[in-house]
Design a protein around this motif. Structure first.
Motif, PDB file in Angstrom:
ATOM      1  N   LEU A 166       0.834  -1.204   0.000  1.00 51.42           N
ATOM      2  CA  LEU A 166       0.000   0.000   0.000  1.00 51.42           C
ATOM      3  C   LEU A 166       0.867   1.252   0.000  1.00 51.42           C
ATOM      4  CD1 LEU A 166      -2.678  -1.176   2.554  1.00 51.42           C
ATOM      5  CD2 LEU A 166      -3.114  -0.614   0.160  1.00 51.42           C
ATOM      6  N   ALA A 167       1.917   1.239   0.819  1.00 59.84           N
ATOM      7  CA  ALA A 167       2.827   2.383   0.881  1.00 59.84           C
ATOM      8  C   ALA A 167       3.577   2.551  -0.443  1.00 59.84           C
ATOM      9  CB  ALA A 167       3.814   2.208   2.035  1.00 59.84           C
ATOM     10  N   LEU A 168       4.078   1.441  -0.966  1.00 56.68           N
ATOM     11  CA  LEU A 168       4.797   1.481  -2.239  1.00 56.68           C
ATOM     12  C   LEU A 168       3.927   2.082  -3.338  1.00 56.68           C
ATOM     13  CD1 LEU A 168       7.127   0.616  -4.184  1.00 56.68           C
ATOM     14  CD2 LEU A 168       5.979  -1.611  -4.345  1.00 56.68           C
ATOM     15  N   SER A 169       2.708   1.609  -3.453  1.00 60.39           N
ATOM     16  CA  SER A 169       1.821   2.060  -4.521  1.00 60.39           C
ATOM     17  C   SER A 169       1.453   3.529  -4.361  1.00 60.39           C
ATOM     18  CB  SER A 169       0.554   1.194  -4.542  1.00 60.39           C
ATOM     19  OG  SER A 169       0.879  -0.159  -4.764  1.00 60.39           O
ATOM     20  N   THR A 170       1.168   3.930  -3.137  1.00 62.25           N
ATOM     21  CA  THR A 170       0.809   5.333  -2.905  1.00 62.25           C
ATOM     22  C   THR A 170       1.999   6.236  -3.136  1.00 62.25           C
ATOM     23  OG1 THR A 170      -0.751   4.534  -1.221  1.00 62.25           O
ATOM     24  CG2 THR A 170      -0.383   6.901  -1.342  1.00 62.25           C
ATOM     25  N   ASN A 171       3.178   5.807  -2.709  1.00 64.64           N
ATOM     26  CA  ASN A 171       4.375   6.628  -2.931  1.00 64.64           C
ATOM     27  C   ASN A 171       4.722   6.756  -4.414  1.00 64.64           C
ATOM     28  OD1 ASN A 171       4.900   7.479  -0.331  1.00 64.64           O
ATOM     29  ND2 ASN A 171       6.270   5.774   0.147  1.00 64.64           N
ATOM     30  N   ILE A 172       4.499   5.703  -5.196  1.00 70.42           N
ATOM     31  CA  ILE A 172       4.692   5.811  -6.641  1.00 70.42           C
ATOM     32  C   ILE A 172       3.764   6.883  -7.209  1.00 70.42           C
ATOM     33  CG2 ILE A 172       4.366   4.631  -8.856  1.00 70.42           C
ATOM     34  CD1 ILE A 172       5.311   2.053  -7.485  1.00 70.42           C
ATOM     35  N   LEU A 173       2.503   6.848  -6.758  1.00 71.85           N
ATOM     36  CA  LEU A 173       1.537   7.863  -7.192  1.00 71.85           C
ATOM     37  C   LEU A 173       1.990   9.265  -6.792  1.00 71.85           C
ATOM     38  CD1 LEU A 173      -1.296   8.498  -8.396  1.00 71.85           C
ATOM     39  CD2 LEU A 173      -2.173   8.264  -6.054  1.00 71.85           C
ATOM     40  N   MET A 174       2.481   9.396  -5.553  1.00 66.32           N
ATOM     41  CA  MET A 174       2.933  10.703  -5.085  1.00 66.32           C
ATOM     42  C   MET A 174       4.150  11.182  -5.883  1.00 66.32           C
ATOM     43  SD  MET A 174       0.808  11.607  -2.675  1.00 66.32           S
ATOM     44  CE  MET A 174      -0.467  10.733  -3.619  1.00 66.32           C
ATOM     45  N   GLU A 175       5.075  10.273  -6.147  1.00 63.46           N
ATOM     46  CA  GLU A 175       6.277  10.636  -6.902  1.00 63.46           C
ATOM     47  C   GLU A 175       5.932  11.067  -8.320  1.00 63.46           C
ATOM     48  OE1 GLU A 175       8.638   7.153  -6.567  1.00 63.46           O
ATOM     49  OE2 GLU A 175       9.539   7.730  -4.653  1.00 63.46           O
ATOM     50  N   GLU A 176       5.034  10.325  -8.953  1.00 63.46           N
ATOM     51  CA  GLU A 176       4.612  10.680 -10.310  1.00 63.46           C
ATOM     52  C   GLU A 176       3.986  12.073 -10.362  1.00 63.46           C
ATOM     53  OE1 GLU A 176       3.585   6.239 -12.150  1.00 63.46           O
ATOM     54  OE2 GLU A 176       1.974   7.680 -11.738  1.00 63.46           O
ATOM     55  N   SER A 177       3.349  12.451  -9.267  1.00 61.99           N
ATOM     56  CA  SER A 177       2.666  13.745  -9.201  1.00 61.99           C
ATOM     57  C   SER A 177       3.544  14.831  -8.586  1.00 61.99           C
ATOM     58  CB  SER A 177       1.378  13.600  -8.374  1.00 61.99           C
ATOM     59  OG  SER A 177       0.575  12.540  -8.853  1.00 61.99           O
TER      60      SER A 177
ATOM     61  N   ILE B 261      -1.582   1.087 -10.399  1.00 58.59           N
ATOM     62  CA  ILE B 261      -0.320   0.808  -9.703  1.00 58.59           C
ATOM     63  C   ILE B 261      -0.497  -0.320  -8.691  1.00 58.59           C
ATOM     64  CG2 ILE B 261       1.439   1.766  -8.155  1.00 58.59           C
ATOM     65  CD1 ILE B 261       0.715   4.541  -9.377  1.00 58.59           C
ATOM     66  N   TYR B 262      -1.577  -0.251  -7.920  1.00 56.45           N
ATOM     67  CA  TYR B 262      -1.758  -1.240  -6.860  1.00 56.45           C
ATOM     68  C   TYR B 262      -2.055  -2.621  -7.433  1.00 56.45           C
ATOM     69  CZ  TYR B 262      -3.055  -3.338  -2.427  1.00 56.45           C
ATOM     70  OH  TYR B 262      -3.101  -4.160  -1.319  1.00 56.45           O
ATOM     71  N   LYS B 263      -2.760  -2.686  -8.547  1.00 56.42           N
ATOM     72  CA  LYS B 263      -3.017  -3.978  -9.185  1.00 56.42           C
ATOM     73  C   LYS B 263      -1.716  -4.698  -9.508  1.00 56.42           C
ATOM     74  CE  LYS B 263      -5.417  -6.101 -13.101  1.00 56.42           C
ATOM     75  NZ  LYS B 263      -6.231  -5.849 -14.324  1.00 56.42           N
ATOM     76  N   GLU B 264      -0.692  -3.938  -9.902  1.00 58.89           N
ATOM     77  CA  GLU B 264       0.612  -4.512 -10.249  1.00 58.89           C
ATOM     78  C   GLU B 264       1.425  -4.897  -9.019  1.00 58.89           C
ATOM     79  OE1 GLU B 264       2.653  -1.699 -12.646  1.00 58.89           O
ATOM     80  OE2 GLU B 264       1.187  -1.745 -14.276  1.00 58.89           O
ATOM     81  N   ASN B 265       1.096  -4.321  -7.861  1.00 62.75           N
ATOM     82  CA  ASN B 265       1.952  -4.471  -6.679  1.00 62.75           C
ATOM     83  C   ASN B 265       1.290  -5.122  -5.470  1.00 62.75           C
ATOM     84  OD1 ASN B 265       4.585  -2.956  -7.371  1.00 62.75           O
ATOM     85  ND2 ASN B 265       3.003  -1.518  -8.012  1.00 62.75           N
ATOM     86  N   CYS B 266       0.006  -5.489  -5.581  1.00 62.16           N
ATOM     87  CA  CYS B 266      -0.725  -5.903  -4.381  1.00 62.16           C
ATOM     88  C   CYS B 266      -0.247  -7.225  -3.794  1.00 62.16           C
ATOM     89  CB  CYS B 266      -2.223  -5.949  -4.648  1.00 62.16           C
ATOM     90  SG  CYS B 266      -2.770  -7.263  -5.759  1.00 62.16           S
ATOM     91  N   LEU B 267       0.539  -8.000  -4.549  1.00 61.97           N
ATOM     92  CA  LEU B 267       1.063  -9.263  -4.022  1.00 61.97           C
ATOM     93  C   LEU B 267       2.587  -9.277  -3.980  1.00 61.97           C
ATOM     94  CD1 LEU B 267      -1.351 -11.822  -5.686  1.00 61.97           C
ATOM     95  CD2 LEU B 267      -1.142 -11.352  -3.236  1.00 61.97           C
ATOM     96  N   LYS B 268       3.188  -8.124  -4.151  1.00 59.17           N
ATOM     97  CA  LYS B 268       4.648  -8.063  -4.185  1.00 59.17           C
ATOM     98  C   LYS B 268       5.252  -8.389  -2.827  1.00 59.17           C
ATOM     99  CE  LYS B 268       6.678  -5.464  -7.067  1.00 59.17           C
ATOM    100  NZ  LYS B 268       7.194  -4.320  -7.873  1.00 59.17           N
ATOM    101  N   ASN B 269       4.760  -7.759  -1.770  1.00 56.47           N
ATOM    102  CA  ASN B 269       5.280  -7.981  -0.414  1.00 56.47           C
ATOM    103  C   ASN B 269       4.211  -8.455   0.560  1.00 56.47           C
ATOM    104  OD1 ASN B 269       8.099  -6.787  -0.796  1.00 56.47           O
ATOM    105  ND2 ASN B 269       6.824  -5.060  -1.415  1.00 56.47           N
TER     106      ASN B 269
END
Length: 213
Positions: free
Chosen positions: A20-31, A75-83
């Motif tokens: 959740l943190a990874l996905s949200t931070n990717i969104l924040m970084e992109e923005s 983003i989260y669809k791609e990462n929801c099972l990563k960790n």
């Protein structure tokens, strides 16, 4: 005698905070917005994706959740099972409860598509129902999905426990007029659970089995 257990997902069954943190931070970084650490995200989660995004957005952008939601979902669809993984002892607990004949369901504020993906991957064929957030029902602490789960499983209120890690889960149980177990290992901790009015609190998954005895 309890025979029906309704579990929250994030912070209860699975430790998903990294993804959740990874996905949200990717969104924040992109923005080109500030990012946050894991401890901060533990306070951001629990009320659904829209609220997570709103909490992460800078003050002047908090009303623009809809603008960022679709990209977060990608983003989260791609990462929801990563960790994301079950908490230690949780797989064993769910397997034992399943084979003992308990009726098991998940009710989460996570979008339904992600909830089903995670539960089916990490706990295949163990839960009778997985309810996540959709446009058709209000989120917890509204009790509608807990009540629907009980209806579908033909369970009475005095036979059912809500199990979760935050005040949202405890308030949901209170609204549904059922008892609750607060999971101290989750994102919020024992103090919040006690203050919210948890019927019981437990410090590890195996304590749930002991409590059911």
């Amino acid at each position: 005698m309890y025979n029906t257990l309704i579990f929250d997902l994030d912070g209860t069954l699975v430790d998903s905070i990294e993804d959740l943190a990874l996905s949200t931070n990717i969104l924040m970084e992109e923005s080109q917005f500030p990012t946050y650490d894991l401890e901060t995200y533990k306070q951001f989660v629990g009320n659904g994706v829209d609220k997570l995004i709103e909490r992460a957005l800078p003050e002047e952008h908090k009303k623009e959740v809809r603008k960022y939601r679709a990209r977060f979902d990608e983003i989260y669809k791609e990462n929801c099972l990563k960790n994301t993984k079950p908490y230690p002892g949780m797989e064993e607990l769910i397997d034992e409860l399943y084979h003992q004949g308990y009726k098991l369901a998940v009710v989460t504020n996570k979008p339904k598509v992600n909830a089903v993906t995670i539960v089916n991957h990490l706990f295949p064929n163990k839960f009778m129902y997985v309810f996540g957030n959709t446009v058709y029902q209000p989120k917890k602490p509204h009790p509608c999905l807990v009540e629907l789960a009980m209806q579908l499983m033909e369970s009475n209120k005095n036979e059912t426990l809500m199990i979760g890690d935050s005040n949202v889960d405890i308030e949901t149980a209170i609204n549904a007029k059922i008892k609750s177990i607060g999971c101290e290992w989750g994102f919020r901790g024992k103090e919040e659970l006690v203050q919210a009015g948890a019927t019981y609190t437990v410090s590890k998954p195996s304590d749930i089995k002991e409590l059911l005895k």
